[in-house]
Design a protein around this motif. Sequence first.
Motif, mmCIF file in Angstrom:
data_model
loop_
_atom_site.group_PDB
_atom_site.id
_atom_site.type_symbol
_atom_site.label_atom_id
_atom_site.label_comp_id
_atom_site.label_asym_id
_atom_site.label_seq_id
_atom_site.Cartn_x
_atom_site.Cartn_y
_atom_site.Cartn_z
ATOM 1 N N ASP A 97 0.857 -1.180 0.000
ATOM 2 C CA ASP A 97 0.000 0.000 0.000
ATOM 3 C C ASP A 97 0.894 1.231 0.000
ATOM 4 O OD1 ASP A 97 -1.583 2.271 1.239
ATOM 5 O OD2 ASP A 97 -3.157 0.747 1.219
ATOM 6 N N ARG A 98 0.567 2.201 -0.830
ATOM 7 C CA ARG A 98 1.454 3.364 -0.973
ATOM 8 C C ARG A 98 1.622 4.111 0.346
ATOM 9 N NH1 ARG A 98 -2.318 7.716 -4.311
ATOM 10 N NH2 ARG A 98 -3.887 8.017 -2.688
ATOM 11 N N LEU A 124 5.457 -3.700 -6.136
ATOM 12 C CA LEU A 124 4.298 -3.146 -6.826
ATOM 13 C C LEU A 124 3.463 -2.347 -5.837
ATOM 14 C CD1 LEU A 124 3.130 -6.271 -8.884
ATOM 15 C CD2 LEU A 124 4.599 -4.415 -9.647
ATOM 16 N N GLN A 125 2.990 -1.193 -6.258
ATOM 17 C CA GLN A 125 2.111 -0.364 -5.433
ATOM 18 C C GLN A 125 0.672 -0.602 -5.852
ATOM 19 O OE1 GLN A 125 2.733 4.083 -4.920
ATOM 20 N NE2 GLN A 125 0.905 4.079 -6.178
ATOM 21 N N ASP A 130 -6.508 -4.232 -4.969
ATOM 22 C CA ASP A 130 -5.478 -4.722 -5.894
ATOM 23 C C ASP A 130 -4.571 -5.736 -5.199
ATOM 24 O OD1 ASP A 130 -6.306 -3.072 -7.983
ATOM 25 O OD2 ASP A 130 -4.939 -1.460 -7.430
ATOM 26 N N LEU A 131 -4.086 -5.367 -4.006
ATOM 27 C CA LEU A 131 -3.140 -6.219 -3.299
ATOM 28 C C LEU A 131 -3.749 -7.572 -2.968
ATOM 29 C CD1 LEU A 131 -1.683 -3.529 -0.864
ATOM 30 C CD2 LEU A 131 -0.582 -4.451 -2.910
ATOM 31 N N GLU A 132 -4.989 -7.566 -2.504
ATOM 32 C CA GLU A 132 -5.661 -8.825 -2.167
ATOM 33 C C GLU A 132 -5.796 -9.714 -3.397
ATOM 34 O OE1 GLU A 132 -10.102 -10.327 -0.773
ATOM 35 O OE2 GLU A 132 -9.536 -8.226 -0.483
ATOM 36 N N GLU A 133 -6.178 -9.103 -4.514
ATOM 37 C CA GLU A 133 -6.357 -9.864 -5.754
ATOM 38 C C GLU A 133 -5.027 -10.389 -6.276
ATOM 39 O OE1 GLU A 133 -7.697 -8.338 -9.992
ATOM 40 O OE2 GLU A 133 -9.452 -8.700 -8.721
ATOM 41 N N TRP A 212 1.826 11.421 1.728
ATOM 42 C CA TRP A 212 3.009 11.998 1.092
ATOM 43 C C TRP A 212 2.676 13.330 0.437
ATOM 44 C CZ3 TRP A 212 8.002 12.003 1.200
ATOM 45 C CH2 TRP A 212 8.741 12.483 0.123
ATOM 46 N N TRP A 213 1.536 13.401 -0.238
ATOM 47 C CA TRP A 213 1.116 14.667 -0.849
ATOM 48 C C TRP A 213 0.866 15.716 0.227
ATOM 49 C CZ3 TRP A 213 -3.075 12.535 -4.733
ATOM 50 C CH2 TRP A 213 -2.433 11.804 -5.739
#
Length: 280
Positions: A97-98, A124-125, A130-133, A212-213
């Motif tokens: 996760d970013r 990969l971010q 997304d990460l779960e998949e 971060w932003w």
Amino acid sequence: MNITALQTFLAIVDTGSLVRASQVLHVTQSTVTARLQTLEDGLGQQLLNRQKSGTTLTPAGTRLLRYARIMTGLWRQAQLETSLPAGLASVCTFGCDRELWHGPGRDFFDGVLSGSPEMAVSVLQGSARDLEEWLANGMVDVILTFDSVTRGNQTVHPLPAEELVLYSDQPDTPIDKGPFYIFVDHGAEYRRQHAETYYGAGVARVSLDSSWWALQTMLDRGGSAYLPRALAEPYVAEGQLFQLDAPVYTRKKNLIVNDAAARRWTWFAPLVATMTAAEI
């Protein structure tokens, strides 16, 4: 299935047009058109609506999109595994996760490089979904996420909770007094707690979904925001930010690993033990 055709399909979807896809892929537009036609002929379905303003997905294209990303991701993983440089025996593909790269993400990355010199690392971010998949479909071996949802043959390793602390570029500037408060969306539970604590503070002028932003905005323009301690503390040490006297919130974070991969990694358990014991 032609991987190149799938990659071309994804390039068209991501850029919104055949022309821009050809520029990204460094091929002619006619080549892009031919690859797309080959894919559609193979599936027997039209995947994209072509218009002067660009392209849109058809229902069939929408259904294919998820599988196309999975298949091209697996192909990328296979390429990594089978074409490692001399001296490297395997690869660890890490999904992060970013919001967790600063702190535990970097700790895991550095731990792999230090503890396993024969291993390549691919990072990969992605979002929680997304990460779960990616983990379920074998695109990644291990993920760092705020969620704890698992499927079969996966193990969750809870890490110390992330602390969300109120920082400012000036000392003693609470939310209701500061001229520029930035609301950072740290998730549903945080939104609820924040609303209960600061019910009378009004609506922030600026809202961001990236710590971060928010940090960069504070450094450029001043102001205050709730940031992860691991991200902000180096700037506190340099005198650029100040921790304010305010409630501290926490978010759970988890390292989730594919068990088959973890069994091959002698370095994994010691690294997890180190990260679990650390105060991040």
